[in-house]
Design a protein around this motif. Structure first.
Motif, PDB file in Angstrom:
ATOM      1  N   PHE A 293       2.463  11.502  -0.174  1.00 43.65           N
ATOM      2  CA  PHE A 293       2.427  10.069  -0.457  1.00 43.65           C
ATOM      3  C   PHE A 293       3.766   9.464  -0.042  1.00 43.65           C
ATOM      4  CE2 PHE A 293      -1.418   9.860  -3.022  1.00 43.65           C
ATOM      5  CZ  PHE A 293      -1.575  11.173  -3.449  1.00 43.65           C
ATOM      6  N   ARG A 294       3.734   8.399   0.762  1.00 38.41           N
ATOM      7  CA  ARG A 294       4.964   7.728   1.182  1.00 38.41           C
ATOM      8  C   ARG A 294       4.829   6.220   0.980  1.00 38.41           C
ATOM      9  NH1 ARG A 294       4.716  11.620   5.554  1.00 38.41           N
ATOM     10  NH2 ARG A 294       6.536  12.991   5.562  1.00 38.41           N
ATOM     11  N   ASP A 295       5.977   5.560   0.793  1.00 40.89           N
ATOM     12  CA  ASP A 295       5.970   4.117   0.686  1.00 40.89           C
ATOM     13  C   ASP A 295       6.173   3.497   2.069  1.00 40.89           C
ATOM     14  OD1 ASP A 295       9.333   3.904  -0.766  1.00 40.89           O
ATOM     15  OD2 ASP A 295       8.670   4.360   1.270  1.00 40.89           O
TER      16      ASP A 295
ATOM     17  N   ALA B  82       8.782   4.962   4.380  1.00 38.86           N
ATOM     18  CA  ALA B  82       8.608   6.400   4.664  1.00 38.86           C
ATOM     19  C   ALA B  82       9.272   7.288   3.625  1.00 38.86           C
ATOM     20  CB  ALA B  82       9.116   6.760   6.057  1.00 38.86           C
ATOM     21  N   ASN B  83       9.686   6.716   2.491  1.00 35.22           N
ATOM     22  CA  ASN B  83      10.235   7.549   1.414  1.00 35.22           C
ATOM     23  C   ASN B  83       9.119   8.378   0.790  1.00 35.22           C
ATOM     24  OD1 ASN B  83      12.897   6.460   1.629  1.00 35.22           O
ATOM     25  ND2 ASN B  83      12.170   4.625   0.574  1.00 35.22           N
ATOM     26  N   ARG B  84       9.374   9.673   0.606  1.00 38.58           N
ATOM     27  CA  ARG B  84       8.354  10.542   0.023  1.00 38.58           C
ATOM     28  C   ARG B  84       8.278  10.309  -1.480  1.00 38.58           C
ATOM     29  NH1 ARG B  84       8.854  16.915   0.923  1.00 38.58           N
ATOM     30  NH2 ARG B  84      10.491  16.638  -0.645  1.00 38.58           N
ATOM     31  N   LEU B  85       7.072   9.995  -1.959  1.00 35.86           N
ATOM     32  CA  LEU B  85       6.872   9.719  -3.378  1.00 35.86           C
ATOM     33  C   LEU B  85       6.341  10.941  -4.117  1.00 35.86           C
ATOM     34  CD1 LEU B  85       5.180   6.214  -2.994  1.00 35.86           C
ATOM     35  CD2 LEU B  85       7.600   6.711  -3.388  1.00 35.86           C
ATOM     36  N   HIS B  86       5.321  11.580  -3.568  1.00 35.12           N
ATOM     37  CA  HIS B  86       4.737  12.781  -4.159  1.00 35.12           C
ATOM     38  C   HIS B  86       4.176  13.635  -3.020  1.00 35.12           C
ATOM     39  CE1 HIS B  86       4.698  10.254  -7.783  1.00 35.12           C
ATOM     40  NE2 HIS B  86       4.707  11.382  -8.455  1.00 35.12           N
ATOM     41  N   CYS B  87       4.000  14.915  -3.297  1.00 33.61           N
ATOM     42  CA  CYS B  87       3.344  15.793  -2.338  1.00 33.61           C
ATOM     43  C   CYS B  87       2.612  16.890  -3.101  1.00 33.61           C
ATOM     44  CB  CYS B  87       4.348  16.388  -1.355  1.00 33.61           C
ATOM     45  SG  CYS B  87       5.632  17.397  -2.106  1.00 33.61           S
ATOM     46  N   PHE B  88       1.692  17.548  -2.448  1.00 35.28           N
ATOM     47  CA  PHE B  88       0.941  18.620  -3.096  1.00 35.28           C
ATOM     48  C   PHE B  88       0.462  19.611  -2.039  1.00 35.28           C
ATOM     49  CE2 PHE B  88      -2.242  15.550  -1.878  1.00 35.28           C
ATOM     50  CZ  PHE B  88      -3.311  16.315  -1.423  1.00 35.28           C
ATOM     51  N   THR B  89       0.259  20.855  -2.456  1.00 29.09           N
ATOM     52  CA  THR B  89      -0.355  21.893  -1.626  1.00 29.09           C
ATOM     53  C   THR B  89      -1.257  22.723  -2.517  1.00 29.09           C
ATOM     54  OG1 THR B  89       1.480  23.434  -1.994  1.00 29.09           O
ATOM     55  CG2 THR B  89       1.598  22.030  -0.028  1.00 29.09           C
TER      56      THR B  89
ATOM     57  N   LEU C 150       0.831  -1.192   0.000  1.00 29.08           N
ATOM     58  CA  LEU C 150       0.000   0.000   0.000  1.00 29.08           C
ATOM     59  C   LEU C 150       0.873   1.253   0.000  1.00 29.08           C
ATOM     60  CD1 LEU C 150      -2.736  -0.910   2.657  1.00 29.08           C
ATOM     61  CD2 LEU C 150      -2.881  -1.127   0.178  1.00 29.08           C
ATOM     62  N   VAL C 151       0.405   2.270  -0.680  1.00 27.04           N
ATOM     63  CA  VAL C 151       1.009   3.607  -0.594  1.00 27.04           C
ATOM     64  C   VAL C 151       0.204   4.396   0.428  1.00 27.04           C
ATOM     65  CG1 VAL C 151       1.416   5.771  -1.824  1.00 27.04           C
ATOM     66  CG2 VAL C 151       1.887   3.585  -2.943  1.00 27.04           C
ATOM     67  N   LYS C 152       0.898   5.078   1.336  1.00 25.73           N
ATOM     68  CA  LYS C 152       0.199   5.820   2.377  1.00 25.73           C
ATOM     69  C   LYS C 152       0.066   7.286   1.980  1.00 25.73           C
ATOM     70  CE  LYS C 152      -0.413   5.987   7.302  1.00 25.73           C
ATOM     71  NZ  LYS C 152      -0.060   5.289   8.551  1.00 25.73           N
ATOM     72  N   LEU C 153      -1.147   7.804   2.153  1.00 19.31           N
ATOM     73  CA  LEU C 153      -1.439   9.204   1.853  1.00 19.31           C
ATOM     74  C   LEU C 153      -1.831   9.899   3.152  1.00 19.31           C
ATOM     75  CD1 LEU C 153      -2.112  11.684   0.134  1.00 19.31           C
ATOM     76  CD2 LEU C 153      -4.334  10.621  -0.400  1.00 19.31           C
ATOM     77  N   ASN C 154      -1.006  10.857   3.595  1.00 19.53           N
ATOM     78  CA  ASN C 154      -1.310  11.679   4.762  1.00 19.53           C
ATOM     79  C   ASN C 154      -1.879  13.010   4.288  1.00 19.53           C
ATOM     80  OD1 ASN C 154       1.096   9.854   5.737  1.00 19.53           O
ATOM     81  ND2 ASN C 154       0.026  10.536   7.573  1.00 19.53           N
TER      82      ASN C 154
ATOM     83  N   HIS D 150      -3.794   1.300  -4.722  1.00 25.45           N
ATOM     84  CA  HIS D 150      -3.963   0.668  -3.417  1.00 25.45           C
ATOM     85  C   HIS D 150      -3.384   1.600  -2.360  1.00 25.45           C
ATOM     86  CE1 HIS D 150      -5.008  -2.927  -5.658  1.00 25.45           C
ATOM     87  NE2 HIS D 150      -3.936  -2.700  -6.385  1.00 25.45           N
ATOM     88  N   LEU D 151      -4.246   2.309  -1.670  1.00 23.52           N
ATOM     89  CA  LEU D 151      -3.839   3.373  -0.766  1.00 23.52           C
ATOM     90  C   LEU D 151      -4.258   3.076   0.665  1.00 23.52           C
ATOM     91  CD1 LEU D 151      -5.098   6.463  -2.805  1.00 23.52           C
ATOM     92  CD2 LEU D 151      -2.832   5.444  -2.897  1.00 23.52           C
ATOM     93  N   GLU D 152      -3.533   3.712   1.593  1.00 27.52           N
ATOM     94  CA  GLU D 152      -3.990   3.792   2.977  1.00 27.52           C
ATOM     95  C   GLU D 152      -4.037   5.263   3.328  1.00 27.52           C
ATOM     96  OE1 GLU D 152      -2.101   1.238   5.763  1.00 27.52           O
ATOM     97  OE2 GLU D 152      -2.697   2.449   7.478  1.00 27.52           O
ATOM     98  N   LEU D 153      -5.235   5.735   3.626  1.00 26.60           N
ATOM     99  CA  LEU D 153      -5.459   7.158   3.870  1.00 26.60           C
ATOM    100  C   LEU D 153      -5.395   7.431   5.372  1.00 26.60           C
ATOM    101  CD1 LEU D 153      -6.404  10.006   2.970  1.00 26.60           C
ATOM    102  CD2 LEU D 153      -8.742   9.168   3.243  1.00 26.60           C
ATOM    103  N   GLU D 154      -4.687   8.494   5.739  1.00 26.42           N
ATOM    104  CA  GLU D 154      -4.616   8.889   7.148  1.00 26.42           C
ATOM    105  C   GLU D 154      -4.893  10.378   7.239  1.00 26.42           C
ATOM    106  OE1 GLU D 154      -1.697   7.029   9.865  1.00 26.42           O
ATOM    107  OE2 GLU D 154      -0.967   9.064  10.141  1.00 26.42           O
TER     108      GLU D 154
END
Length: 583
Positions: A49-51, A54-61, A27-31, A91-95
């Motif tokens: 988005f982190r794997d 905890a490696n940062r894959l993408h981010c947005f603001t 799963l890819v985690k989306l905070n 396949h995500l895990e949303l937090e």
């Protein structure tokens, strides 16, 4: 998907505030977070988005102006889902720190519209199966909407949209030769199918014969845009309008190459078309809810020939297929008994003992002529993707049919679909309550009581047990009884001798209620009381409150109940013990 209550959602959701918690494997985690300025009341949203490491894959603001906190966080989640779809994360895990917002988006309108598939497990994992779109009241202005998708309908939903324009992606079953209409146009007829519905016809009209689809092979994929759904004498079909409809044809055997081999000039390819074609909806066996076509990801357990000389595979994904209503009357059992299997289990005990004991094992019949090729591809104990498999029912038992328009594809062991299924099975097989049928939760019916402290077991546990004598505690359904008249339950010398047919998602077996164990099971009930209790146990529908008058021809839905069994592997018999009917 049914809506769940807020309480149910919160019980299955973990909301964290401080420490970052890694996602599950695959799963890819989306905070997600949001903030509102105390000075200007302007809101901003952001996500990362982190794997697993905890490696940062993408981010947005994004700044979104003055909004209420609820709507701000809703937009943050929606924006994250849009980016996930665009990037290719399925396949995500949303937090996030607002569980109520998650419920509104994932369990509310979005879930009802099948834009996401939500599983309330630990944090908030889910699978994206179609592009997330905005729905009221979470509307987004045109300046904010960076991604706009037109939704595709499955055929099952499209047939309800009479006189509407719809987009479809389907498999071609047949195509007629082009013909001229009464005017100057040309017409050809297709039959298309997807996993949601049996075939429907499509009538394609064009001013020039070159504008008709020239299908290379049955089984190719067609994308149809803005076709109109019509109905005539109860039959639903689609009309391809020469003025505004368009199509594209894809090679059904080359699903990795998303270049269409024929397109109409007005066809406009979009980036996510390939994603939709490439990622069909795969069902679990537990999600089968009607007779029709499904795509499955299953492990092949065994391959053999049936008594009618057809090849059959035993396939499994670790989940429990839903129970089926039984339409046979209890009195028919003596002369026309319910079968224990759709097709017999392997005669070799060595093969049977390799089968998993949790989860439904589906019999898959191959109704095709190219079996030598399929047998070369199929390997026992390997996972495969199965496309357009027909699901059918025989005497209350599920089975599948692999036909000429079905497809099979091998799959690497590291695929996320396999990892998810294997992980779920590992959890179920190691727990006690998890060995109960998933359809019996939250707890079996109170029709029976047991006095046995053995851990829960499945009927496949009973069948594959190699000990000479063993006791089991099962959650099962009573689906048949011989004799069916309670007056005949005792022999002439007064001894109980009754044979029941029991089932759970893994198997059907016969079990006997005999002598003293029978005395305990029937619990001294009177003839009238025993008749009522037996009808309740067998799921016989009644038209009155006291359970005396049966509904003629009604479907039987036996309840899930607890039952203790003892087995003798040499005699191959099972008996009901330490179980009683509650009057």
């Amino acid at each position: 998907m049914e809506k769940s209550s807020t309480g149910d959602f919160l019980r299955h959701t973990r909301v964290t505030f401080n420490n970052w918690i890694p996602s599950k494997q695959g799963l890819v985690k989306l905070n997600i977070d949001s903030a509102i300025s105390n000075n200007t009341n302007d809101a901003s949203i952001g996500g990362v988005f982190r794997d697993l490491s905890a490696n940062r894959l993408h981010c947005f603001t994004m700044k979104i102006g003055k909004e209420r906190i609820f709507k701000v966080e809703a937009r943050a989640i929606l924006k994250g889902l849009q980016i996930a779809w665009e990037v290719g994360y399925r396949h995500l895990e949303l937090e996030c720190d607002n569980a109520m917002v998650v419920e509104v988006i994932l369990v509310g309108e979005v879930a009802v519209n099948k834009m996401t598939e939500f599983e309330g497990r630990h944090c908030s994992p889910y699978n994206l199966k179609s592009p997330p779109t905005t729905t009221p009241p979470l509307a987004v202005s045109e300046s904010e909407r960076e991604i706009v998708y037109r939704r595709f309908l499955c055929i099952k939903d499209a047939v309800a949209c009479i006189n509407d324009k719809v987009d479809l992606i389907a498999v071609i079953l047949s195509i007629s030769l082009p013909q001229t209409t009464r005017g100057t146009d040309y017409v050809c007829k297709l039959k298309i199918i997807d996993e949601s519905h049996p075939e429907i016809p499509v009538h394609v009209f064009a001013q020039e014969i070159d504008h008709l689809p020239f299908v290379a092979a049955v089984g190719d994929i067609i994308y149809l845009s803005r076709v109109v759904m019509r109905i005539y004498e109860g039959d639903v079909y689609a009309i391809f309008n020469k003025r505004f409809s368009s199509f594209a044809l894809y090679d059904g055997k080359d699903v990795e190459n998303f270049q269409p081999y024929q397109v109409l000039l007005r066809y406009e390819a979009r980036k996510h078309d390939a994603m939709i074609i490439a990622e069909p909806n795969f069902s679990l066996l537990k999600e089968i809810n009607e007779v029709g076509l499904v795509n499955l990801v299953c492990k092949v357990l065994h391959i053999c020939k049936t008594t009618d000389d057809k090849w059959m595979a035993f396939i499994w994904d670790g989940t429990d297929a839903p129970p089926i209503s039984i339409y046979k009357k209890p009195e028919d059992e003596e002369h026309n008994p319910l079968p224990l299997h759709f097709k017999p289990l392997p005669s070799s005990g060595d093969v049977l003992h390799t089968f998993p004991t949790v989860g439904t094992i589906l019999r898959l019949i191959f109704d095709v002529e190219c079996m030598p090729y399929i047998l070369q591809l199929l390997k026992v104990r390997q996972w495969f993707k199965l496309f357009c498999v027909e699901c059918k029912v025989h005497e209350g038992l599920w089975y599948g049919v692999f036909t000429s328009y079905s497809k099979i594809q091998d799959i690497p062991n590291v695929d996320i679909l396999i990892l998810e299924r294997q992980s779920n099975y590992d959890c179920r097989s190691s727990g006690n309550l998890d060995r109960m049928p998933s359809w019996s939760f939250p707890w079996p019916s109170k029709i029976t009581e047991v006095n046995c402290n053995a851990p829960f077991a499945t009927l496949m546990d009973v069948l594959t047990c190699q000990k000479v004598r063993k006791k089991f505690r099962c959650v099962i359904r009573f689906v048949a009884v011989i004799p069916w008249r309670v007056e005949d339950f005792r022999s002439p010398d007064g001894v109980y001798r009754v044979k029941f047919t029991l089932e759970d998602p893994t198997a059907r077996i016969h079990a006997y209620s005999y002598a003293e164990d029978g005395e305990k099971f029937f619990n001294g009930l009177s003839t009238g009381g025993l008749k009522r209790k037996l009808n309740e146990l067998l799921g016989v529908p009644n038209s009155d409150d006291d359970g005396q008058e049966e509904i003629e021809g009604g479907a039987r839905n036996p309840p899930w109940v607890q039952c203790c069994l003892k087995s003798h592997s040499i005699k191959r018999r099972r008996w009901i013990f330490d179980t009683k009917l509650v009057g």
